[in-house]
Design a protein around this motif. Structure first.
Motif, PDB file in Angstrom:
ATOM      1  N   ARG A 138       0.846  -1.207   0.000  1.00 51.20           N
ATOM      2  CA  ARG A 138       0.000   0.000   0.000  1.00 51.20           C
ATOM      3  C   ARG A 138       0.876   1.250   0.000  1.00 51.20           C
ATOM      4  O   ARG A 138       1.762   1.399   0.838  1.00 51.20           O
ATOM      5  CB  ARG A 138      -0.894   0.012   1.263  1.00 51.20           C
ATOM      6  N   TRP A 139       0.590   2.164  -0.936  1.00 48.92           N
ATOM      7  CA  TRP A 139       1.306   3.439  -0.993  1.00 48.92           C
ATOM      8  C   TRP A 139       0.338   4.480  -1.553  1.00 48.92           C
ATOM      9  O   TRP A 139      -0.733   4.138  -2.027  1.00 48.92           O
ATOM     10  CB  TRP A 139       2.545   3.326  -1.893  1.00 48.92           C
ATOM     11  N   THR A 140       0.703   5.747  -1.473  1.00 39.91           N
ATOM     12  CA  THR A 140      -0.196   6.782  -1.995  1.00 39.91           C
ATOM     13  C   THR A 140       0.603   7.959  -2.542  1.00 39.91           C
ATOM     14  O   THR A 140       1.796   8.101  -2.254  1.00 39.91           O
ATOM     15  CB  THR A 140      -1.191   7.250  -0.913  1.00 39.91           C
ATOM     16  N   ARG A 141      -0.082   8.785  -3.319  1.00 42.86           N
ATOM     17  CA  ARG A 141       0.520   9.995  -3.872  1.00 42.86           C
ATOM     18  C   ARG A 141      -0.325  11.177  -3.424  1.00 42.86           C
ATOM     19  O   ARG A 141      -1.551  11.083  -3.411  1.00 42.86           O
ATOM     20  CB  ARG A 141       0.491   9.885  -5.399  1.00 42.86           C
ATOM     21  N   THR A 142       0.315  12.277  -3.053  1.00 45.02           N
ATOM     22  CA  THR A 142      -0.441  13.447  -2.620  1.00 45.02           C
ATOM     23  C   THR A 142       0.067  14.703  -3.326  1.00 45.02           C
ATOM     24  O   THR A 142       1.277  14.864  -3.512  1.00 45.02           O
ATOM     25  CB  THR A 142      -0.353  13.639  -1.094  1.00 45.02           C
ATOM     26  N   ALA A 143      -0.870  15.568  -3.699  1.00 43.20           N
ATOM     27  CA  ALA A 143      -0.478  16.855  -4.298  1.00 43.20           C
ATOM     28  C   ALA A 143      -0.288  17.920  -3.215  1.00 43.20           C
ATOM     29  O   ALA A 143       0.072  19.054  -3.517  1.00 43.20           O
ATOM     30  CB  ALA A 143      -1.529  17.305  -5.307  1.00 43.20           C
ATOM     31  N   ASP A 144      -0.544  17.561  -1.948  1.00 40.48           N
ATOM     32  CA  ASP A 144      -0.423  18.538  -0.851  1.00 40.48           C
ATOM     33  C   ASP A 144       1.032  18.756  -0.434  1.00 40.48           C
ATOM     34  O   ASP A 144       1.334  19.738   0.242  1.00 40.48           O
ATOM     35  CB  ASP A 144      -1.225  18.071   0.369  1.00 40.48           C
ATOM     36  N   ALA A 145       1.924  17.825  -0.806  1.00 36.38           N
ATOM     37  CA  ALA A 145       3.334  17.941  -0.424  1.00 36.38           C
ATOM     38  C   ALA A 145       4.135  18.388  -1.642  1.00 36.38           C
ATOM     39  O   ALA A 145       4.718  17.592  -2.364  1.00 36.38           O
ATOM     40  CB  ALA A 145       3.845  16.601   0.093  1.00 36.38           C
ATOM     41  N   MET A 146       4.145  19.708  -1.872  1.00 32.46           N
ATOM     42  CA  MET A 146       4.741  20.225  -3.105  1.00 32.46           C
ATOM     43  C   MET A 146       6.139  20.792  -2.884  1.00 32.46           C
ATOM     44  O   MET A 146       6.406  21.462  -1.882  1.00 32.46           O
ATOM     45  CB  MET A 146       3.829  21.314  -3.682  1.00 32.46           C
ATOM     46  N   THR A 147       7.032  20.497  -3.824  1.00 29.70           N
ATOM     47  CA  THR A 147       8.359  21.135  -3.831  1.00 29.70           C
ATOM     48  C   THR A 147       8.611  21.733  -5.213  1.00 29.70           C
ATOM     49  O   THR A 147       8.074  21.253  -6.216  1.00 29.70           O
ATOM     50  CB  THR A 147       9.509  20.138  -3.537  1.00 29.70           C
ATOM     51  N   VAL A 148       9.441  22.783  -5.241  1.00 30.48           N
ATOM     52  CA  VAL A 148       9.890  23.362  -6.510  1.00 30.48           C
ATOM     53  C   VAL A 148      11.339  22.932  -6.711  1.00 30.48           C
ATOM     54  O   VAL A 148      12.218  23.262  -5.915  1.00 30.48           O
ATOM     55  CB  VAL A 148       9.780  24.903  -6.501  1.00 30.48           C
ATOM     56  N   HIS A 149      11.570  22.159  -7.769  1.00 33.78           N
ATOM     57  CA  HIS A 149      12.885  21.584  -8.050  1.00 33.78           C
ATOM     58  C   HIS A 149      13.673  22.515  -8.967  1.00 33.78           C
ATOM     59  O   HIS A 149      13.111  23.116  -9.883  1.00 33.78           O
ATOM     60  CB  HIS A 149      12.680  20.221  -8.729  1.00 33.78           C
ATOM     61  N   ALA A 150      14.968  22.608  -8.756  1.00 36.98           N
ATOM     62  CA  ALA A 150      15.812  23.466  -9.598  1.00 36.98           C
ATOM     63  C   ALA A 150      15.727  23.052 -11.059  1.00 36.98           C
ATOM     64  O   ALA A 150      15.619  21.866 -11.370  1.00 36.98           O
ATOM     65  CB  ALA A 150      17.263  23.372  -9.138  1.00 36.98           C
ATOM     66  N   PRO A 151      15.780  24.021 -11.982  1.00 37.02           N
ATOM     67  CA  PRO A 151      15.810  23.671 -13.409  1.00 37.02           C
ATOM     68  C   PRO A 151      17.169  23.111 -13.817  1.00 37.02           C
ATOM     69  O   PRO A 151      18.141  23.208 -13.065  1.00 37.02           O
ATOM     70  CB  PRO A 151      15.533  25.014 -14.091  1.00 37.02           C
ATOM     71  N   HIS A 152      17.227  22.545 -15.012  1.00 36.94           N
ATOM     72  CA  HIS A 152      18.486  22.016 -15.535  1.00 36.94           C
ATOM     73  C   HIS A 152      19.433  23.183 -15.839  1.00 36.94           C
ATOM     74  O   HIS A 152      19.014  24.156 -16.472  1.00 36.94           O
ATOM     75  CB  HIS A 152      18.236  21.224 -16.824  1.00 36.94           C
ATOM     76  N   PRO A 153      20.691  23.098 -15.418  1.00 34.34           N
ATOM     77  CA  PRO A 153      21.594  24.250 -15.562  1.00 34.34           C
ATOM     78  C   PRO A 153      22.260  24.339 -16.935  1.00 34.34           C
ATOM     79  O   PRO A 153      23.410  23.959 -17.116  1.00 34.34           O
ATOM     80  CB  PRO A 153      22.628  24.002 -14.464  1.00 34.34           C
TER      81      PRO A 153
END
Length: 334
Positions: free
Chosen positions: A216-231
């Motif tokens: 059992r696992w789940t995905r949530t949109a409530d835990a958001m991060t902004v990831h660095a773009p490709h340099p």
């Protein structure tokens, strides 16, 4: 109504690899660290004790002082908000660092966060609340790609992560990205990310395996991060090539054993990816502040990216041979 104590978050350890921080622009690593510090501050009343934060790094590639200097300069409150530990390792790479951290963790839950991914408000409770269900072993968060110029805006539209507006789509996708997720520590120790001849496919293949086994696992949109773009373009060309190599391994792993089958898969994927990129750039460019006059340039970047990807995939299909593991656990042990 719930009392304050009942709403407390369970004790956790945050594992942060310092591999991405070496690749991306320093400004994005700093932003990510400030965002992480701010989220710990916001959640102070919800914490049951000081959280553990482990920075894991390859001692052959970076010195401890470098990481400490960044912490002291941009996020000095981290030391009072959490128990900080810097863990040197002898040449471990991205997924190996996460596996290593989980082996050392002493809390029931470990959170995995990339050094260049900045948590947004609500990230911590969003990631931990699903564990109130005792059967949930893993939770995947919602990562979006940061952007600031033509290149990064294009990649935010065509990359594997959804856009910030696509919360519902994200929550339904069968994905857990190792840059933003949480696991029950004991479960993950018994089921670590596999050692595979791939650069960044481990978490996808890992998830497919546990899902097939009925975990059992789940995905949530409530835990958001902004990831660095490709340099930059050079890094992006390398990333496209390695993505092609990975995709060919995935094709083999998924059952396309013959070289002809793998070549056919590569061309099908190229068609699928370029069509998706075309649709998204034309219909969603305003969501990442891409002006209409830059749309043709964005399309060219997207086609170039996926053509380099195709090159890597074709090269791998023609040149590389793999041994099929009978199961993922066996692949992990090899």
């Amino acid at each position: 109504p719930m009392s304050r104590s009942e709403q407390k978050l369970p004790p956790f350890t945050v594992l942060i690899e310092w591999e991405n921080a070496i690749d991306v622009e320093d400004e994005w690593t700093a932003r990510a660290m400030v965002a992480f510090q701010s989220e710990l501050e916001r959640c102070r009343d919800l914490l049951s004790g000081r959280p553990k934060v482990m920075y894991l790094y390859n001692a052959n590639a970076v010195q401890e002082d470098t990481i400490l200097n960044v912490i002291d300069r941009v996020a000095p409150k981290l030391r009072e908000l959490a128990d900080l530990e810097l863990v040197p390792t002898p040449g471990l790479t991205y997924y190996q660092l996460k596996n290593f951290g989980a082996q050392r963790a002493q809390t029931d839950i470990v959170i995995m966060l990339d050094s260049d991914a900045g948590p947004q408000p609500g990230w911590l409770p969003g990631l931990l609340k699903p564990f109130a269900d005792q059967e949930i072993e893993a939770v995947g968060g919602f990562t979006v790609l940061g952007y600031e110029d033509l290149l990064s805006r294009t990649m935010a539209l065509i990359w594997i992560f959804n856009l910030a507006s696509e919360r519902e789509i994200t929550a339904q996708r069968k994905k857990i990205h190792a840059n933003n997720c949480a696991m029950r520590t004991e479960f993950f120790r018994s089921n670590p990310f596999p050692e595979l001849p791939a650069f960044k496919k481990q978490c996808g293949i890992w998830l497919r395996d546990i899902d097939r086994r009925g975990v059992r696992w789940t995905r949530t949109a409530d835990a958001m991060t902004v990831h660095a773009p490709h340099p930059g373009f050079k890094f992006l060309a390398w990333r496209a090539w390695t993505a092609g190599l990975d995709r060919d391994f995935q094709a083999f792993y998924s059952g396309t054993r013959s070289r002809i089958g793998r070549l056919g898969y590569a061309f099908r994927m190229w068609g699928k990816k370029t069509w998706r990129a075309t649709r998204r750039i034309i219909s969603k460019h305003t969501e990442v502040d891409l002006p209409a006059w830059q749309v043709p340039a964005a399309l060219l970047i997207a086609y170039a990216f996926y053509t380099v990807w195709l090159g890597g995939e074709l090269w791998s299909a023609l040149r590389r041979s793999f041994t099929p593991p009978t199961n993922l656990h066996q692949a992990t042990q090899q």
